[in-house]
Every structure is written in C-alpha cells, then in structure tokens.
Write a protein that holds these residues in place. Structure first.
Motif, PDB file in Angstrom:
ATOM      1  N   ALA A  10       0.833  -1.210   0.000  1.00  0.00           N
ATOM      2  CA  ALA A  10       0.000   0.000   0.000  1.00  0.00           C
ATOM      3  C   ALA A  10       0.864   1.255   0.000  1.00  0.00           C
ATOM      4  N   VAL A  11       1.947   1.248   0.767  1.00  0.00           N
ATOM      5  CA  VAL A  11       2.851   2.406   0.823  1.00  0.00           C
ATOM      6  C   VAL A  11       3.639   2.520  -0.471  1.00  0.00           C
ATOM      7  N   THR A  12       4.031   1.391  -1.047  1.00  0.00           N
ATOM      8  CA  THR A  12       4.723   1.417  -2.335  1.00  0.00           C
ATOM      9  C   THR A  12       3.814   1.994  -3.412  1.00  0.00           C
ATOM     10  N   ARG A  16       1.714   8.468   0.207  1.00  0.00           N
ATOM     11  CA  ARG A  16       0.866   9.230   1.123  1.00  0.00           C
ATOM     12  C   ARG A  16       0.085   8.338   2.088  1.00  0.00           C
ATOM     13  N   ASN A  17       0.048   7.023   1.835  1.00  0.00           N
ATOM     14  CA  ASN A  17      -0.624   6.097   2.749  1.00  0.00           C
ATOM     15  C   ASN A  17       0.200   5.987   4.026  1.00  0.00           C
ATOM     16  N   ILE A  18      -0.435   6.265   5.157  1.00  0.00           N
ATOM     17  CA  ILE A  18       0.263   6.292   6.439  1.00  0.00           C
ATOM     18  C   ILE A  18      -0.372   5.297   7.401  1.00  0.00           C
ATOM     19  N   PHE A  19       0.460   4.420   7.937  1.00  0.00           N
ATOM     20  CA  PHE A  19       0.059   3.451   8.953  1.00  0.00           C
ATOM     21  C   PHE A  19       0.834   3.770  10.227  1.00  0.00           C
ATOM     22  N   SER A  20       0.249   3.420  11.384  1.00  0.00           N
ATOM     23  CA  SER A  20       0.925   3.659  12.653  1.00  0.00           C
ATOM     24  C   SER A  20       0.499   2.593  13.660  1.00  0.00           C
ATOM     25  N   ILE A  47      -6.761   3.303  -0.982  1.00  0.00           N
ATOM     26  CA  ILE A  47      -6.255   2.461  -2.056  1.00  0.00           C
ATOM     27  C   ILE A  47      -7.402   2.178  -3.013  1.00  0.00           C
ATOM     28  N   ASN A  48      -7.234   2.522  -4.279  1.00  0.00           N
ATOM     29  CA  ASN A  48      -8.264   2.278  -5.297  1.00  0.00           C
ATOM     30  C   ASN A  48      -9.644   2.762  -4.837  1.00  0.00           C
ATOM     31  N   SER A  49      -9.716   3.969  -4.322  1.00  0.00           N
ATOM     32  CA  SER A  49     -10.938   4.626  -3.844  1.00  0.00           C
ATOM     33  C   SER A  49     -11.484   4.046  -2.545  1.00  0.00           C
ATOM     34  N   VAL A 116      -4.317  -4.347  -3.451  1.00  0.00           N
ATOM     35  CA  VAL A 116      -2.990  -3.926  -3.852  1.00  0.00           C
ATOM     36  C   VAL A 116      -2.490  -4.601  -5.118  1.00  0.00           C
ATOM     37  N   VAL A 117      -3.057  -5.728  -5.491  1.00  0.00           N
ATOM     38  CA  VAL A 117      -2.630  -6.442  -6.705  1.00  0.00           C
ATOM     39  C   VAL A 117      -3.026  -5.653  -7.950  1.00  0.00           C
TER      40      VAL A 117
END
Length: 121
Positions: A10-12, A16-20, A47-49, A116-117
């Motif tokens: 998702a980050v790749t 802008r995708n942020i996980f914590s 991701i993809n809307s 993600v695929v």
C-alpha cells in the motif's frame, strides 16, 4: 498475504498512505482485524478509492452504518461501507433502505490482496 505485506504494498503504491501503531482499546474489533489495527493502524490510507477507517474513527463509523446490522465496518468506497461479517467481506450501498449486501471476498486477507494487486506488480 499478511498484514505487513499489505502495508508495504500500500505504501509502495502511494507514499501518502500512512500506517501507525495503536495502543488504545480494540475490544469491539473482530479478532480477524485486531492485530492489523494494533500494529498497522491505517491513519491515512486510501487504495483504489477505498478509504480505511483509522482506529480512532471506528466507533463512529459503526454507529453511522448501524442500519446494516453488520458486524464490523472498517472502510468505505465512495461512501459505501465495506465490512466484515462472519469472516466474509461485503459492501452495500449507503443511504438505501434494506440494502442488498455484495460479497467482495471470502476473508480479509483475500480482500487486502485484491486491493494492492490491481496497481502494484
């Protein structure tokens, strides 16, 4: 696909995708997603809307879509809730009386993989 794999892809796909990490109470989160929210809370992830709800918003989103009688809403796509119910992932149109549920995946891992695929090889 495990959660870490999903997060990395998702980050790749979009930096802008942020996980914590999340150390708050997750008592109402199904076991299938507890580890995900504890270790990879989707603080700001789309991701993809599909916009994932961060742990801090989960209680509010459950209430917002309570009319569905679904087990656990964890994301939305253009306002339509995406939810886990008896281990299966569904969506349904928002704002519709007695909406028909549409099956998206047989489990959460299959659903994460499908997101993600599409854009990442």
């Amino acid at each position: 696909m495990n959660y870490l794999e999903f997060v990395e892809k998702a980050v790749t796909q979009d930096k802008r995708n942020i996980f914590s990490n999340y150390d708050g109470a997750l008592d109402f989160v199904p076991n299938d997603l507890k580890a995900f929210y504890k270790e990879h809370n989707p603080s700001d992830v789309e991701i993809n809307s599909v916009r994932f709800s961060p742990a801090e918003e989960l209680a509010a989103i459950q209430e917002e879509y309570s009319y569905l009688n679904a087990q656990f809403i964890f994301a939305t796509c253009n306002g339509d809730p995406i939810f886990l119910h008896d281990g299966l992932v569904y969506t349904a149109p928002h704002g519709v009386n007695d909406p028909k549920w549409e099956l998206l995946a047989k489990d959460i891992n299959t659903y994460f993989s499908s997101l993600v695929v599409k854009s990442v090889s």
